[in-house]
Design a protein around this motif. Sequence first.
Motif, PDB file in Angstrom:
ATOM      1  N   ARG A 226       0.499  -1.309   0.115  1.00 56.39           N
ATOM      2  CA  ARG A 226      -0.234   0.162  -0.072  1.00 56.39           C
ATOM      3  C   ARG A 226       0.784   1.266   0.007  1.00 56.39           C
ATOM      4  O   ARG A 226       0.300   1.729  -1.010  1.00 56.39           O
ATOM      5  CB  ARG A 226      -0.850  -0.150   1.075  1.00 56.39           C
ATOM      6  CG  ARG A 226      -2.617  -1.117   1.416  1.00 56.39           C
ATOM      7  CD  ARG A 226      -2.968  -1.452   2.405  1.00 56.39           C
ATOM      8  NE  ARG A 226      -2.013  -1.666   3.335  1.00 56.39           N
ATOM      9  CZ  ARG A 226      -2.149  -2.058   5.054  1.00 56.39           C
ATOM     10  NH1 ARG A 226      -2.852  -2.305   5.342  1.00 56.39           N
ATOM     11  NH2 ARG A 226      -0.851  -2.679   5.122  1.00 56.39           N
ATOM     12  N   VAL A 227       1.903   1.337   0.774  1.00 59.24           N
ATOM     13  CA  VAL A 227       2.647   2.176   0.589  1.00 59.24           C
ATOM     14  C   VAL A 227       3.573   2.444  -0.798  1.00 59.24           C
ATOM     15  O   VAL A 227       4.150   3.144  -1.075  1.00 59.24           O
ATOM     16  CB  VAL A 227       4.017   2.236   1.921  1.00 59.24           C
ATOM     17  CG1 VAL A 227       4.926   2.986   2.411  1.00 59.24           C
ATOM     18  CG2 VAL A 227       2.484   2.391   3.811  1.00 59.24           C
ATOM     19  N   ARG A 228       3.960   1.742  -0.660  1.00 58.28           N
ATOM     20  CA  ARG A 228       4.878   1.579  -2.364  1.00 58.28           C
ATOM     21  C   ARG A 228       3.721   1.654  -3.456  1.00 58.28           C
ATOM     22  O   ARG A 228       4.692   2.794  -4.602  1.00 58.28           O
ATOM     23  CB  ARG A 228       5.316  -0.022  -2.633  1.00 58.28           C
ATOM     24  CG  ARG A 228       6.097  -1.039  -1.461  1.00 58.28           C
ATOM     25  CD  ARG A 228       6.322  -2.315  -1.887  1.00 58.28           C
ATOM     26  NE  ARG A 228       7.268  -1.845  -3.212  1.00 58.28           N
ATOM     27  CZ  ARG A 228       9.021  -2.448  -3.294  1.00 58.28           C
ATOM     28  NH1 ARG A 228       9.371  -2.633  -1.659  1.00 58.28           N
ATOM     29  NH2 ARG A 228       9.414  -2.540  -3.768  1.00 58.28           N
ATOM     30  N   ARG A 229       2.314   1.914  -3.571  1.00 59.33           N
ATOM     31  CA  ARG A 229       2.197   1.924  -4.646  1.00 59.33           C
ATOM     32  C   ARG A 229       1.451   3.568  -3.969  1.00 59.33           C
ATOM     33  O   ARG A 229       1.620   4.570  -5.450  1.00 59.33           O
ATOM     34  CB  ARG A 229       0.310   1.569  -4.382  1.00 59.33           C
ATOM     35  CG  ARG A 229       0.610   0.312  -5.026  1.00 59.33           C
ATOM     36  CD  ARG A 229      -0.825  -0.474  -5.879  1.00 59.33           C
ATOM     37  NE  ARG A 229      -1.605  -0.577  -4.789  1.00 59.33           N
ATOM     38  CZ  ARG A 229      -1.270  -1.651  -3.371  1.00 59.33           C
ATOM     39  NH1 ARG A 229      -1.397  -2.931  -3.749  1.00 59.33           N
ATOM     40  NH2 ARG A 229      -2.668  -1.749  -2.675  1.00 59.33           N
ATOM     41  N   ALA A 230       0.908   3.664  -3.069  1.00 56.50           N
ATOM     42  CA  ALA A 230       0.612   5.339  -2.580  1.00 56.50           C
ATOM     43  C   ALA A 230       1.890   6.535  -2.874  1.00 56.50           C
ATOM     44  O   ALA A 230       1.464   7.553  -2.929  1.00 56.50           O
ATOM     45  CB  ALA A 230      -0.268   5.199  -1.583  1.00 56.50           C
ATOM     46  N   TYR A 231       3.069   6.455  -2.439  1.00 52.89           N
ATOM     47  CA  TYR A 231       3.510   7.422  -1.650  1.00 52.89           C
ATOM     48  C   TYR A 231       5.453   7.183  -2.597  1.00 52.89           C
ATOM     49  O   TYR A 231       5.915   7.571  -2.826  1.00 52.89           O
ATOM     50  CB  TYR A 231       4.065   7.306  -0.419  1.00 52.89           C
ATOM     51  CG  TYR A 231       2.794   7.301   0.378  1.00 52.89           C
ATOM     52  CD1 TYR A 231       2.256   8.468   0.251  1.00 52.89           C
ATOM     53  CD2 TYR A 231       1.969   6.688   0.720  1.00 52.89           C
ATOM     54  CE1 TYR A 231       1.073   9.466   1.256  1.00 52.89           C
ATOM     55  CE2 TYR A 231       0.764   6.851   1.824  1.00 52.89           C
ATOM     56  CZ  TYR A 231       0.263   7.768   1.417  1.00 52.89           C
ATOM     57  OH  TYR A 231      -0.883   7.814   2.589  1.00 52.89           O
ATOM     58  N   LEU A 232       5.594   5.648  -3.629  1.00 52.39           N
ATOM     59  CA  LEU A 232       6.917   5.310  -3.574  1.00 52.39           C
ATOM     60  C   LEU A 232       7.013   5.476  -4.786  1.00 52.39           C
ATOM     61  O   LEU A 232       7.696   4.928  -5.411  1.00 52.39           O
ATOM     62  CB  LEU A 232       7.403   3.986  -2.923  1.00 52.39           C
ATOM     63  CG  LEU A 232       7.569   3.614  -1.629  1.00 52.39           C
ATOM     64  CD1 LEU A 232       8.231   2.733  -1.039  1.00 52.39           C
ATOM     65  CD2 LEU A 232       7.745   4.876  -1.261  1.00 52.39           C
ATOM     66  N   GLY A 233       5.748   5.439  -5.385  1.00 48.13           N
ATOM     67  CA  GLY A 233       5.232   4.992  -6.749  1.00 48.13           C
ATOM     68  C   GLY A 233       5.715   4.142  -7.599  1.00 48.13           C
ATOM     69  O   GLY A 233       5.753   4.223  -8.842  1.00 48.13           O
ATOM     70  N   GLU A 234       5.418   2.979  -7.323  1.00 48.97           N
ATOM     71  CA  GLU A 234       5.417   1.693  -7.515  1.00 48.97           C
ATOM     72  C   GLU A 234       3.997   1.320  -7.870  1.00 48.97           C
ATOM     73  O   GLU A 234       3.137   1.160  -7.432  1.00 48.97           O
ATOM     74  CB  GLU A 234       6.908   1.025  -6.580  1.00 48.97           C
ATOM     75  CG  GLU A 234       7.578   1.506  -6.758  1.00 48.97           C
ATOM     76  CD  GLU A 234       8.551   0.370  -5.885  1.00 48.97           C
ATOM     77  OE1 GLU A 234       7.864  -0.444  -5.231  1.00 48.97           O
ATOM     78  OE2 GLU A 234       9.447   1.716  -5.194  1.00 48.97           O
ATOM     79  N   ASP A 235       3.929   0.200  -8.829  1.00 46.38           N
ATOM     80  CA  ASP A 235       3.308  -0.309  -8.981  1.00 46.38           C
ATOM     81  C   ASP A 235       2.475  -1.588  -8.272  1.00 46.38           C
ATOM     82  O   ASP A 235       3.458  -2.324  -8.358  1.00 46.38           O
ATOM     83  CB  ASP A 235       2.799  -0.895 -11.008  1.00 46.38           C
ATOM     84  CG  ASP A 235       2.791   0.204 -11.449  1.00 46.38           C
ATOM     85  OD1 ASP A 235       2.274   1.510 -10.292  1.00 46.38           O
ATOM     86  OD2 ASP A 235       3.220   0.912 -12.199  1.00 46.38           O
TER      87      ASP A 235
END
Length: 235
Positions: A226-235
Motif C-alpha cells: 500500500r505504501v509502495r503504490r501510494a507514496y513510492l510510485g510503484e505499481d
Amino acid sequence: MLEVKDLVVAYGKVKAVKGISFKVDQGQVVSLLGTNGAGKTTTLRTISGLNRPETGEIWFEGERIDKTPAHQVVMKGLAQSPEGRRIFPRLTVEDNLLLGAFARKDSDGIAKDLDRVYDLFDILRERRTQPAGTFSGGEQQMLAIGRAMMSRPKLLMLDEPSMGLSPLMMQRIMSTIRTLQGEGVTILLVEQNAAAALKLSDWAYVLEVGQITLDGTGEQLLGDDRVRRAYLGED
C-alpha cells in the motif's frame, strides 16, 4: 518521551486532525507520512503550542503540554524547524541562529552550541555575517535546522526538510538527521519523500485525511504494497 492521545484539531468546522494517537520514544527517528492536507503540519504545530487541540492530550516527558504556550514548549525541550524554513532574510546567518537560543541565559553553552551548528553546516560558518536571504533553498534549510538546534532540544521536529531541494542537498539533510540522532537527539519528521524518510525511521505513521491508517517500522512500511503504490510510485 512524547505521547499524543486522541488528538482532534479543527479549523472552524473543519477537522484537520481526527483523533490520532502516536508516540515517539527517546532516541528514535519517527516519521509522519502523508499527502498534502493529511494533517501532518497541523499535528506538529499543535505539539509546538501554535495550535490548540479541540480535544485530546499531548504529553512530553510525563507532563501534559497541550495547553502550554509555544515559547514555554520550546523551553521544555521541543523545537520545530517549520515548513518553508521561515528564516529572517534581512538578518545575518548568525543572528538567525542566535534567535533560536532566545530563552537561554547560558552564554558559554550558547557559544558551544553555535560552534556545534557550524561544525554540522560548515557553509554557515563561512557565511555567518551574510544576510540569510542571500542563501539558496538548501542553505536556508540548514539554517532553519541549526536555529532549532540552538534551543538545545530533546525532541526536534522537522517539517518537510527536503522540500524543493536538489537530490544532493536532500541527501545531505538526511545524513544530518542521522548524525543528530547519533548525538542523542530524538526526531519527529514530517516528510513527503517517503522513501528517504522511511530509510531513516525507527517507526513511522501514515496519515490520510487527518487519520492514522498505517504504522510500523521504516523497514516494514518500505515493504508494504500500500505504501509502495501510494507514496513510492510503484505499481
